[in-house]
Each structure stands twice: as C-alpha cells, then as structure tokens.
Design a protein around this motif. Structure first.
Motif, mmCIF file in Angstrom:
data_model
loop_
_atom_site.group_PDB
_atom_site.id
_atom_site.type_symbol
_atom_site.label_atom_id
_atom_site.label_comp_id
_atom_site.label_asym_id
_atom_site.label_seq_id
_atom_site.Cartn_x
_atom_site.Cartn_y
_atom_site.Cartn_z
ATOM 1 N N ASN A 196 4.102 -11.958 2.976
ATOM 2 C CA ASN A 196 2.895 -11.027 3.758
ATOM 3 C C ASN A 196 2.019 -11.956 4.424
ATOM 4 O OD1 ASN A 196 1.735 -12.725 1.570
ATOM 5 N ND2 ASN A 196 0.583 -10.949 0.738
ATOM 6 N N ASN A 197 2.633 -12.964 5.298
ATOM 7 C CA ASN A 197 1.988 -13.675 6.137
ATOM 8 C C ASN A 197 1.759 -12.774 7.487
ATOM 9 O OD1 ASN A 197 1.990 -15.946 4.088
ATOM 10 N ND2 ASN A 197 3.990 -16.307 5.027
ATOM 11 N N ASN A 198 0.587 -12.029 7.262
ATOM 12 C CA ASN A 198 0.379 -11.358 8.535
ATOM 13 C C ASN A 198 -1.040 -11.008 8.425
ATOM 14 O OD1 ASN A 198 0.569 -8.580 6.969
ATOM 15 N ND2 ASN A 198 2.822 -9.362 6.842
ATOM 16 N N ALA A 199 -1.492 -10.098 9.489
ATOM 17 C CA ALA A 199 -2.834 -9.683 9.652
ATOM 18 C C ALA A 199 -3.171 -8.889 8.383
ATOM 19 C CB ALA A 199 -3.152 -9.262 11.088
ATOM 20 N N GLN A 200 -2.101 -8.007 8.264
ATOM 21 C CA GLN A 200 -2.419 -6.804 7.054
ATOM 22 C C GLN A 200 -2.490 -7.502 5.736
ATOM 23 O OE1 GLN A 200 -4.364 -4.724 8.793
ATOM 24 N NE2 GLN A 200 -2.941 -2.968 8.203
ATOM 25 N N LYS A 201 -1.745 -8.642 5.433
ATOM 26 C CA LYS A 201 -1.368 -9.115 4.133
ATOM 27 C C LYS A 201 -0.602 -8.040 3.710
ATOM 28 C CE LYS A 201 -3.434 -12.850 4.556
ATOM 29 N NZ LYS A 201 -2.794 -14.097 4.839
ATOM 30 N N GLU A 202 0.524 -7.579 4.118
ATOM 31 C CA GLU A 202 1.482 -6.573 3.647
ATOM 32 C C GLU A 202 2.784 -7.072 3.827
ATOM 33 O OE1 GLU A 202 0.797 -2.644 5.335
ATOM 34 O OE2 GLU A 202 -1.161 -2.687 4.194
ATOM 35 N N TYR A 203 3.754 -6.633 2.948
ATOM 36 C CA TYR A 203 5.194 -6.970 3.271
ATOM 37 C C TYR A 203 5.847 -5.752 4.197
ATOM 38 C CZ TYR A 203 4.609 -9.961 -0.722
ATOM 39 O OH TYR A 203 4.190 -10.921 -1.477
ATOM 40 N N TYR A 204 6.292 -6.413 5.463
ATOM 41 C CA TYR A 204 6.926 -5.225 6.365
ATOM 42 C C TYR A 204 8.367 -5.202 6.103
ATOM 43 C CZ TYR A 204 2.205 -5.813 8.878
ATOM 44 O OH TYR A 204 1.112 -6.051 9.296
ATOM 45 N N ILE A 205 8.804 -4.066 6.459
ATOM 46 C CA ILE A 205 10.211 -3.757 6.431
ATOM 47 C C ILE A 205 10.670 -4.295 7.555
ATOM 48 C CG2 ILE A 205 10.154 -1.271 7.113
ATOM 49 C CD1 ILE A 205 12.514 -0.793 5.493
ATOM 50 N N THR A 206 9.948 -4.173 8.772
ATOM 51 C CA THR A 206 10.488 -4.787 10.010
ATOM 52 C C THR A 206 10.852 -6.174 10.018
ATOM 53 O OG1 THR A 206 7.879 -5.106 10.607
ATOM 54 C CG2 THR A 206 8.989 -2.992 11.452
ATOM 55 N N THR A 257 -0.950 -3.531 -5.906
ATOM 56 C CA THR A 257 -1.986 -4.559 -5.914
ATOM 57 C C THR A 257 -1.119 -5.805 -5.556
ATOM 58 O OG1 THR A 257 -2.909 -3.827 -8.009
ATOM 59 C CG2 THR A 257 -2.877 -6.394 -7.696
ATOM 60 N N ASN A 258 0.354 -6.129 -5.982
ATOM 61 C CA ASN A 258 0.860 -7.229 -5.655
ATOM 62 C C ASN A 258 2.056 -7.012 -4.306
ATOM 63 O OD1 ASN A 258 -0.178 -9.098 -7.767
ATOM 64 N ND2 ASN A 258 0.969 -7.524 -8.918
ATOM 65 N N HIS A 259 2.310 -5.894 -4.026
ATOM 66 C CA HIS A 259 3.305 -5.667 -2.999
ATOM 67 C C HIS A 259 3.216 -4.592 -2.042
ATOM 68 C CE1 HIS A 259 5.794 -7.547 -6.347
ATOM 69 N NE2 HIS A 259 5.916 -8.450 -5.383
ATOM 70 N N LYS A 260 2.161 -4.733 -1.453
ATOM 71 C CA LYS A 260 1.724 -3.587 -0.479
ATOM 72 C C LYS A 260 2.783 -3.758 0.780
ATOM 73 C CE LYS A 260 -3.210 -3.777 -1.227
ATOM 74 N NZ LYS A 260 -4.653 -4.177 -0.665
ATOM 75 N N GLY A 261 2.516 -2.592 1.489
ATOM 76 C CA GLY A 261 3.439 -2.276 2.568
ATOM 77 C C GLY A 261 4.877 -1.632 2.394
ATOM 78 N N THR A 262 5.481 -1.501 3.562
ATOM 79 C CA THR A 262 6.651 -0.497 3.657
ATOM 80 C C THR A 262 7.657 -1.480 3.127
ATOM 81 O OG1 THR A 262 7.055 -1.509 5.894
ATOM 82 C CG2 THR A 262 6.247 0.708 5.755
#
Length: 428
Positions: free
Chosen positions: A183-193, A76-81
């Motif tokens: 998560n300021n990106n198109a997917q609204k996810e936290y990226y490991i990249t 819910t709060n921390h999506k993504g890799t």
C-alpha cells in the motif's frame, strides 16, 4: 471454460450522503447490486460478494439468491480493490472481477471480457476531458502499467485511455500476485491494478477490450445515480420502440426493468410502468400508473392507478379509477372508483364514485361481483360481499353481504336505510 465472478461491494459510499448502503440504491426499480448479481449469475456458477459496510443489510437484500458466497473485507488492514481479494478463493480457473456500483455494463460486454483469452483481460475506454479514472499507460503500443489519478504525474494525466475497472484474471494470477501487493501509494490502499504491472513485468499475456464509456459509469453520488437511471431508461424504451411499442412523448414515460410490453401496445405521455408488469395489446393513456400487474386487451386511463396484483383483461378502466389486487374481465369502470381486493366478472359496469370498502380497520376482505351487474354511482360495497349475476345496484346504495344475500338474479337494490328491494326490473 467455467468462470467465477467476484463482486467488490465493501465500500462506504460516503459521497452518496445517505444512510442507505450504495449498492442498495436503485435505478429503474432495481438495486445496483441486484443488477450486477443477476448478470453475474448468467455468466458463472460461482459468484462471491466482498462486503463490509452494511454487510448484513446487503445479504438480507439478496436473500432470494441462494447460491451466493460472501467474504468480509478487513477495511482496517487491507483497504482497496486489491485488499478485497486477499481472502478470496475462486472455484474456477478464470475470474471475472466486477464492481457493485457499475450497473450499466451490459451482459454482452461482460461476455466479451469473460470469453477473451489471456492471463489478464483489461476493460478500457477513451475519455478526452479531465477525469479521475486511472490511466492505462502504453509504450510502443503495449500496456506497461495502470496509474491511479492521485499517483499520476502530469504527463501520465494527459493519457486519454482510462481503466474501466472490470477485469478477468486467471486464478493463478490472483494466487501469485495478490500476496505481493503493498500500500505504498497516496491512498495507502492495496490496488488490484498493481497486479497488472507485476504480471506485465513477468511476461504474462495481457489483452485490452475497449468499450463505450457510458457502460462503465460508476455511481459515486446521487447525480451519478440520476444519470445512470436516464441512460437505463433510454435503453429500455428504445428496445421497446424497436420491437413495435408505440410511445407518445417518450421522454415523459418511465418504465422500470423487468416489464414485458408486447408490440402494438400504445403508451401515452406521463405513464409510469413499474417492475414485473406485463402488458399485452393494450392502450395506456396519459398519466396512468401500473404496478406489478397484468393488462391484456384493455384500455387504462387517463390518470388511472393500477396497483399491484391486478389482472385486467378485455376491460376499460377510466380516469381516476384505482384498482388493487383486482381481477377484472370485460369490465367497464369509467371514472372515479376504487376497486380493491375484488373479482369482477364479464359484462359489469361500475358507476362513477363506486367504492369497494375492502378494509374493516383490521383486515382486508374479498368482494365478488357476478356477470352483467350494474353498480350505480356512489354505491358502497362493504366487503366481504358477493353480488349475484344480473343484479342492479341503484345509485347511492350502501350494501353489505347481509343485503346481498337477499338478492337474486335481476334484483335491484335501492337505499339500504329503507331496505327496499324490488324482485324484478319490470316491477321497478
């Protein structure tokens, strides 16, 4: 240096269109997650899985591995890799980051990544056609950032160097940069990249390892699953061929992981050999199936089915013969027989149409057949039963253990309904 491994396995896998969690789907007889976990345990003494979707099902599936750690991702709060690693605390100073849906990465490649010295080790491959992989952007031949496809501009999408999605990072890198992700990106996810971009900006040492694209095939749908299985099949069969196994019409043969097949075995077309089977110095004829059994110095088939827990040695099992939990040594069963839950000694001939009636409707029972017994065609042996050595069971007979107890060496049993028993072959 000791390593930690973290496996990202929290995703919903919606494109699989399945009620089964994506990590639990199988190729070549083994689940995606078990393939990854087994390799991870060869590399590290600290292995953690990040779970969310069907977490308890995945844990139950891996219950035989008693040295795994689990973390639940807050989707819910921390999506993504990157979000997956927010609560992760590795035991060791170097961390290998793997994905649960990439079963084709070899142990050799993982060892290369794990043993490369740098603050961050990045796995990459070149792909020249349009694709959805993140792009590895370089300036003056140095990596400056990784851009996800949905965030890339037209110029960045022209880049052919792709992010393979497997990394090694130091514990200090994760501790420093994971808390800084947004998560300021198109997917609204936290990226490991994004960790890589921050680390580069701070002057940390980054190393790139380039591999074959096929090793990094991610499983997103059933088409990917089928493709991965075909690639794994080629690996399994090519290794066996190089080691001396003979195959006829290789493409029609299916061999699962964790099978042992010795050199000079011969496998004909249409054969299926399932996991944990061990075959030594034997010929498996066309369209036969072997499941979790041991075959030594024997001929199986054509069109035979060897079900689990069979041990067949020095024997000939012919067409349309089915064996289950059968221990056979120097036995001939030429055709059309069912041998279930039995122990059959040397010199026994099983005629056409013989059935061992091992199930009484409630439980399975064991049958034992002594040495040099001849069982005639269409005989029914009602388990539990014990047939003494040197006995001849006439064609069409149906016998139970009560009948068998009357038999002594060199007896012949004929027609249970009449109860005719000859004491000696010569009397008959």
């Amino acid at each position: 240096m000791k390593k930690s491994v973290v496996i990202l396995a929290a995703g919903f896998g919606t494109r699989m269109n399945s009620n089964l969690a994506k990590p639990l789907h199988t190729i070549c007889g083994k689940s995606l997650i078990k393939i990854i976990v087994e390799n991870a345990l060869k590399l590290a003494d600290d292995v953690t899985l990040i779970l969310h979707h069907q977490a308890e099902n995945i844990k139950e599936h891996l219950k035989d591995f008693n040295n795994l750690n689990y973390i639940y991702q807050d989707m819910t709060n921390h999506k993504g890799t990157g979000g997956a690693l927010i609560s992760y605390e590795p035991k060791n100073d170097e961390v290998l980051i793997l994905n649960a849906d990439m079963p084709l990465i070899t142990l050799k490649s993982l060892e290369i990544i794990a043993n490369t010295k740098a603050d961050i080790v990045l796995s990459t491959f070149n792909k020249f056609e349009k694709n959805a992989y993140g792009r590895v952007i370089k300036e003056n031949n140095k990596i400056t950032k990784i851009v996800e496809t949905k965030d890339a501009n037209d110029e960045e999408l022209k880049c052919t160097l792709c992010n393979a999605g497997i990394y090694k990072m130091s514990k200090n890198v994760l501790k420093t940069y994971i808390p800084k992700l947004n998560n300021n990106n198109a997917q609204k996810e936290y990226y490991i990249t994004d960790v890589i971009k921050m680390a580069i900006d701070d002057g940390l040492m980054l190393c790139e390892c380039v591999f074959d694209e096929l090793e990094f095939l991610g499983i997103n749908n059933k088409l990917d699953l089928e493709l991965a299985e075909n690639i794994m099949q080629d690996r399994i069969k090519n290794e066996l061929l190089i080691n001396g196994v003979i195959m006829h019409n290789k493409s029609s043969i299916f061999i699962e992981l964790d099978c042992e097949i010795s050199n000079d075995c011969e496998i004909e077309s249409g054969v299926v050999i399932k996991a944990n089977s061990k075959i030594k110095n034997s010929k498996i004829l066309a369209n036969s199936i072997i499941e979790n059994s041991i075959i030594e110095n024997s001929s199986i088939g054509p069109m035979a089915r060897i079900r689990p827990k069979c041990v067949i040695k020095e024997s000939k099992i012919g067409n349309f013969v089915e064996c289950k939990n059968a221990k056979l040594e120097e036995v001939k069963a030429g055709h059309l027989a069912y041998l279930g839950d039995c122990e059959i000694s040397s010199g026994v001939n099983i005629g056409c149409g013989v059935i061992i009636c091992n199930y009484d409707g409630k439980a399975k029972h064991i049958s034992k057949i002594g040495k040099n017994v001849f069982v005639g065609s269409n005989a029914n042996l009602i388990a539990p039963i014990s047939i003494p050595d040197d006995t001849l069971i006439a064609a069409g007979s149906t016998i139970s253990n009560k009948d068998a107890k009357k038999l002594v060496a060199k007896d012949l049993f004929l027609e249970r309904s009449k109860g005719v028993i000859f004491n000696n072959f010569k009397d008959f």
